[in-house]
Design a protein around this motif. Structure first.
Motif, mmCIF file in Angstrom:
data_model
loop_
_atom_site.group_PDB
_atom_site.id
_atom_site.type_symbol
_atom_site.label_atom_id
_atom_site.label_comp_id
_atom_site.label_asym_id
_atom_site.label_seq_id
_atom_site.Cartn_x
_atom_site.Cartn_y
_atom_site.Cartn_z
ATOM 1 N N UNK A 1 30.512 17.597 21.105
ATOM 2 C CA UNK A 1 30.756 17.190 22.469
ATOM 3 C C UNK A 1 32.159 17.556 22.906
ATOM 4 N N UNK A 2 33.144 17.464 22.043
ATOM 5 C CA UNK A 2 34.519 17.785 22.409
ATOM 6 C C UNK A 2 34.649 19.234 22.857
ATOM 7 N N UNK A 3 33.775 20.088 22.378
ATOM 8 C CA UNK A 3 33.819 21.500 22.752
ATOM 9 C C UNK A 3 33.682 21.663 24.264
ATOM 10 N N UNK B 1 36.594 20.440 28.361
ATOM 11 C CA UNK B 1 37.269 21.145 29.454
ATOM 12 C C UNK B 1 36.273 21.657 30.486
ATOM 13 N N UNK B 2 35.073 21.999 30.057
ATOM 14 C CA UNK B 2 34.040 22.446 31.000
ATOM 15 C C UNK B 2 33.599 21.269 31.861
ATOM 16 N N UNK B 3 33.361 20.119 31.232
ATOM 17 C CA UNK B 3 32.947 18.935 31.990
ATOM 18 C C UNK B 3 34.009 18.520 33.000
ATOM 19 N N UNK C 1 34.692 32.823 30.355
ATOM 20 C CA UNK C 1 33.790 33.880 29.930
ATOM 21 C C UNK C 1 34.433 35.239 30.152
ATOM 22 N N UNK C 2 34.197 36.136 29.203
ATOM 23 C CA UNK C 2 34.564 37.543 29.365
ATOM 24 C C UNK C 2 33.307 38.331 29.062
ATOM 25 N N UNK C 3 33.046 39.355 29.856
ATOM 26 C CA UNK C 3 31.835 40.133 29.597
ATOM 27 C C UNK C 3 32.157 41.610 29.463
ATOM 28 N N UNK D 1 36.233 28.196 25.408
ATOM 29 C CA UNK D 1 36.108 26.813 25.861
ATOM 30 C C UNK D 1 37.415 26.257 26.430
ATOM 31 N N UNK D 2 38.523 26.937 26.195
ATOM 32 C CA UNK D 2 39.827 26.460 26.677
ATOM 33 C C UNK D 2 40.586 27.582 27.389
#
Length: 88
Positions: free
Chosen positions: A1-3, A6-8, A64-66, A85-86
């Motif tokens: 969940x900690x992952x 930052x998204x949340x 994200x990088x694509x 994630x950060x």
């Protein structure tokens, strides 16, 4: 969940959060994955346009990088996504 903390806590729209979690679920140990936009759309019950907007949101915010992938015959393949994630 900690992952996902930052998204949340980010200002990302819910579509981007959903797509990020989808990509995370399919990523390897190096946080790379390459599902097609159509596959993401079908499995999340979103339109292709919504998925594209979500990927753009994630890329602009640094989550994200694509990279474009290519077939041996020179044709385009699905994108390769790298998750972060950060973001800075």
């Amino acid at each position: 969940m900690a992952y996902f903390t930052s998204v949340y806590q980010s200002e990302l729209p819910h579509r981007a959060k959903s797509v990020f979690m989808y990509l995370h679920d399919r990523a390897d140990h190096n946080r790379k994955c390459y599902p097609a936009i159509g596959t993401i759309a079908r499995e999340l019950n979103l339109s292709r346009s919504t998925v594209k907007r979500a990927l753009s949101d994630l890329e602009k915010s640094g989550y994200l990088r694509k990279e474009q992938r290519w077939r041996e015959n020179g044709g385009k393949s699905s994108n390769l996504y790298f998750l972060n994630s950060n973001p800075q």
